[in-house]
Write an enzyme that holds these catalytic residues in place. Structure first.
Site, PDB file in Angstrom:
ATOM      1  N   ALA A  10      19.881 -14.238 -15.594  1.00  0.00           N
ATOM      2  CA  ALA A  10      21.257 -13.827 -15.370  1.00  0.00           C
ATOM      3  C   ALA A  10      22.091 -14.798 -15.180  1.00  0.00           C
ATOM      4  O   ALA A  10      23.359 -14.820 -15.253  1.00  0.00           O
ATOM      5  CB  ALA A  10      20.891 -13.001 -13.849  1.00  0.00           C
ATOM      6  N   ARG A  15      25.318 -26.074 -18.282  1.00  0.00           N
ATOM      7  CA  ARG A  15      24.676 -27.258 -18.815  1.00  0.00           C
ATOM      8  C   ARG A  15      24.814 -27.182 -20.401  1.00  0.00           C
ATOM      9  O   ARG A  15      24.788 -28.136 -21.233  1.00  0.00           O
ATOM     10  CB  ARG A  15      23.657 -27.968 -18.494  1.00  0.00           C
ATOM     11  CG  ARG A  15      23.939 -28.653 -17.000  1.00  0.00           C
ATOM     12  CD  ARG A  15      22.446 -28.847 -16.267  1.00  0.00           C
ATOM     13  NE  ARG A  15      22.051 -27.468 -15.570  1.00  0.00           N
ATOM     14  CZ  ARG A  15      20.711 -27.445 -14.997  1.00  0.00           C
ATOM     15  NH1 ARG A  15      20.201 -28.541 -14.638  1.00  0.00           N
ATOM     16  NH2 ARG A  15      20.356 -26.349 -14.491  1.00  0.00           N
TER      17      ARG A  15
HETATM   18  C1  UD1 Z   1      14.254 -23.396 -10.855  1.00  0.00           C
HETATM   19  C2  UD1 Z   1      13.476 -23.530  -9.698  1.00  0.00           C
HETATM   20  C3  UD1 Z   1      12.885 -24.845  -9.772  1.00  0.00           C
HETATM   21  C4  UD1 Z   1      12.024 -25.104 -10.932  1.00  0.00           C
HETATM   22  C5  UD1 Z   1      12.575 -24.915 -12.128  1.00  0.00           C
HETATM   23  C6  UD1 Z   1      11.830 -24.982 -13.528  1.00  0.00           C
HETATM   24  C7  UD1 Z   1      14.598 -22.207  -7.877  1.00  0.00           C
HETATM   25  C8  UD1 Z   1      15.511 -22.217  -6.750  1.00  0.00           C
HETATM   26  N1  UD1 Z   1      14.246 -23.382  -8.664  1.00  0.00           N
HETATM   27  O1  UD1 Z   1      15.315 -24.231 -10.984  1.00  0.00           O
HETATM   28  O2  UD1 Z   1      12.008 -24.995  -8.511  1.00  0.00           O
HETATM   29  O3  UD1 Z   1      11.286 -26.341 -10.823  1.00  0.00           O
HETATM   30  O4  UD1 Z   1      13.546 -23.725 -11.918  1.00  0.00           O
HETATM   31  O5  UD1 Z   1      12.655 -24.730 -14.468  1.00  0.00           O
HETATM   32  O6  UD1 Z   1      14.140 -21.029  -8.454  1.00  0.00           O
HETATM   33  N2  UD1 Z   1      18.839 -17.205 -12.642  1.00  0.00           N
HETATM   34  C9  UD1 Z   1      19.145 -15.794 -12.435  1.00  0.00           C
HETATM   35  N3  UD1 Z   1      19.989 -15.661 -10.944  1.00  0.00           N
HETATM   36  C10 UD1 Z   1      20.527 -16.732 -10.497  1.00  0.00           C
HETATM   37  C11 UD1 Z   1      20.118 -18.170 -10.737  1.00  0.00           C
HETATM   38  C12 UD1 Z   1      19.291 -18.216 -11.764  1.00  0.00           C
HETATM   39  O7  UD1 Z   1      19.033 -15.050 -13.024  1.00  0.00           O
HETATM   40  O8  UD1 Z   1      21.302 -16.375  -9.602  1.00  0.00           O
HETATM   41  C13 UD1 Z   1      17.956 -17.492 -13.684  1.00  0.00           C
HETATM   42  C14 UD1 Z   1      18.622 -18.063 -14.808  1.00  0.00           C
HETATM   43  O9  UD1 Z   1      19.443 -17.334 -15.763  1.00  0.00           O
HETATM   44  C15 UD1 Z   1      17.546 -19.107 -15.396  1.00  0.00           C
HETATM   45  C16 UD1 Z   1      16.386 -19.122 -14.213  1.00  0.00           C
HETATM   46  O10 UD1 Z   1      16.936 -17.949 -13.116  1.00  0.00           O
HETATM   47  O11 UD1 Z   1      16.786 -18.373 -16.198  1.00  0.00           O
HETATM   48  C17 UD1 Z   1      16.340 -20.312 -13.571  1.00  0.00           C
HETATM   49  O12 UD1 Z   1      17.377 -20.885 -13.039  1.00  0.00           O
HETATM   50  P1  UD1 Z   1      17.996 -22.395 -12.888  1.00  0.00           P
HETATM   51  O13 UD1 Z   1      19.265 -22.264 -12.381  1.00  0.00           O
HETATM   52  O14 UD1 Z   1      17.880 -22.612 -14.343  1.00  0.00           O
HETATM   53  O15 UD1 Z   1      17.077 -23.009 -11.993  1.00  0.00           O
HETATM   54  P2  UD1 Z   1      16.397 -24.287 -11.905  1.00  0.00           P
HETATM   55  O16 UD1 Z   1      17.674 -25.253 -11.240  1.00  0.00           O
HETATM   56  O17 UD1 Z   1      16.132 -24.889 -13.239  1.00  0.00           O
HETATM   57 CA    CA Z   2      16.181 -23.853 -15.372  1.00  0.00          CA
END
Ligand code: UD1
Ligand code: CA
Length: 456
Positions: A10, A15
């Protein structure tokens, strides 16, 4: 035990600096989220729920062939919140849910199966896939107690001085006991550096309830996430290496595997040799003993045994055994070329069939035509298939000899064993065995140059 999967997709992926949602960016020709969905399916998980939000329509469209269920996250309040949005999907279920993200496409089936077995075999309420890395910047850290059991995950931005040094990271790939997960996501809050509901906090919550948490370290090559175009290229490189290695193991020679771009679904027969700069896409099939000299793009096409191709573009077409194509040919969709044919330089063929042993050697356009076998096209032939309004079909029989610089004004029929004189513009049927001449007769005006005072 019942198994399902949730794929988080979602987020926007700021970036990436893109108008497309991050998870539908492709590596090796396939959208990242689709790669993850396929890995889940091939690991024995039937029901897959994708959480969409930013660019939901585009993500749904890109995944429409995958037969998944969707949940919707209206506001991106964090990974924990994203899972809350899939609550309805999980509600009545008992068993294991695998939670993965749509932006980490390098995970393999073997590892997913191993994770599920480890999780279910160890009776854990939650199991995290982790990696040990040199540079953990940006990742959540796995905090272990003295007895080595996992106690929690701390996000990079929330780490204290000790935690920031930990180099075991959270891959954001997990298995949970469904009911334990549903209970604990209710307890999440957003008291953290990013003001988000972190899925990672579920681990600490379960631990504090005295539950057992598993952690399975695997190589970073499988867990790395894609957050930027640079990481997208890094992931592409890893996937490319895997795909190319598989083809080499199957008996395909790749002269330079680092510069050969083969999509995930492409099939290649053994003893085919591929030079650098080739791009093979879609459901392309290249049979045995072909030679692909440098720099062709072949999309969704079937190339039979023993074909040689040089620097050409072939789209949605079929090329018969032992035929040669190129250099610099353009084979457009719905073309079928027979066996031992020759399609030479600067030849464009569109939506046409070309029979066995027919030679179209240079500078020719063939569109909407049916061409028999054993024909020879002289240099510069044009099938004039379009009158500015509609397209028409030309039919050419077997063993026709089309002289250089002929125009075949469609619709027109050229019968078997006929000849067309060079420079003809053919508008009427050419009968079997005839020679057609359709050009002005040559007239020589003697002494004309001198009379005009042009002699040098
Ligand atoms: C996340 C993890 C982190 C891990 C890393 C590995 C959390 C809080 N952190 O961080 O511990 O080391 O992945 O790659 O989980 N997404 C949603 N809805 C949201 C936020 C995110 O669907 O509200 C989805 C994004 O589309 C993405 C995934 O979740 O596919 C990960 O989100 P992202 O913001 O990239 O998390 P990281 O900061 O990478
Ligand atoms: Ca990520």
């Amino acid at each position: 035990m019942y198994k399902c999967a949730i794929i988080l997709a979602a987020g926007e992926g700021k970036r990436m600096k893109s108008s497309l949602p991050k998870v539908i960016h492709k590596i090796c020709e396939t959208e990242m989220v689709n790669i993850v969905i396929d890995v889940m399916r091939n690991s024995g998980i039937d029901e897959v729920n994708v959480v969409v939000g930013k660019g939901a329509d585009k993500v749904k469209e890109a995944t429409s062939s995958r037969n998944v269920i969707y949940s919707f996250q209206d506001k991106q309040l964090g990974t924990g919140h994203a899972v809350m949005c899939a609550e309805e999907f999980l509600q009545e279920k008992k068993g294991t849910v695998a939670i993965f993200t749509g932006d980490a496409p390098l995970i393999t089936e073997d590892t997913v199966k191993k994770l599920i077995n480890f999780h279910e075999g160890g009776n854990y309420k939650a199991t995290i896939l982790t990696s040990i890395v040199d540079n953990p910047t940006g990742y959540g850290r796995i905090v272990r107690e003295k007895d080595n059991n996992v106690s929690k995950i701390v996000e990079h931005k929330d780490c204290n001085e000790e935690e920031i040094k930990i180099n075991e990271i959270n891959s954001a790939m997990y298995c949970f006991d469904i009911q334990a997960l549903l209970e604990s996501i209710k307890k999440l809050n957003n008291n953290n550096a990013q003001g988000e509901y972190y899925l990672t906090d579920v681990i600490g919550i379960l631990k504090n309830q005295g539950e057992k948490i598993g952690a399975l370290p695997v190589p970073f090559e499988e867990t790395m996430g894609v957050n930027s175009r640079i990481q997208l290229a890094d992931a592409e490189k890893v996937m490319r290496r895997r795909i190319n290695r598989k083809h080499m193991e199957n008996g395909v020679t790749l002269i330079d595997p680092d510069n050969t771009y083969i999509g995930k679904d492409v099939e290649i027969g053994n003893d085919t040799v591929i030079y650098p700069g080739n791009v093979l896409q879609g459901k392309t099939i290249i049979k045995e003993e072909c030679i692909l000299y440098p720099n062709s793009r072949i999309d969704n096409s079937t190339v039979e045994k023993g074909v040689t191709i040089q620097s050409s573009v072939i789209l949605d077409s079929k090329i018969g055994e032992n035929t040669t194509v190129g250099p610099f040919a353009y084979i457009r969709p719905l073309t079928v070329i027979g066996k031992s044919a020759r399609i030479g330089d600067f030849v464009e063929i569109k939506k046409s069939t070309i029979g066995d042993n027919t030679k179209v050697s240079h500078l020719t356009y063939i569109g909407d035509a049916e061409v028999g076998s054993g024909c020879n096209f002289g240099c510069g032939t044009v099938v004039v298939n379009y009158d500015g309004t509609a397209k028409y079909k030309t039919i050419i029989g077997d063993n026709a000899f089309i002289g250089c610089n002929t125009n075949l004004v469609s619709p027109v029929i050229v019968k078997d064993n006929s000849y067309i004189a060079a420079g003809s513009t053919i508008t009427k049927e050419v009968p079997e065995g005839a020679l057609a001449v359709a050009r002005a007769r040559q007239k020589n005006i003697e002494g004309w140059v001198e009379k005009k005072g042009l002699k040098k």
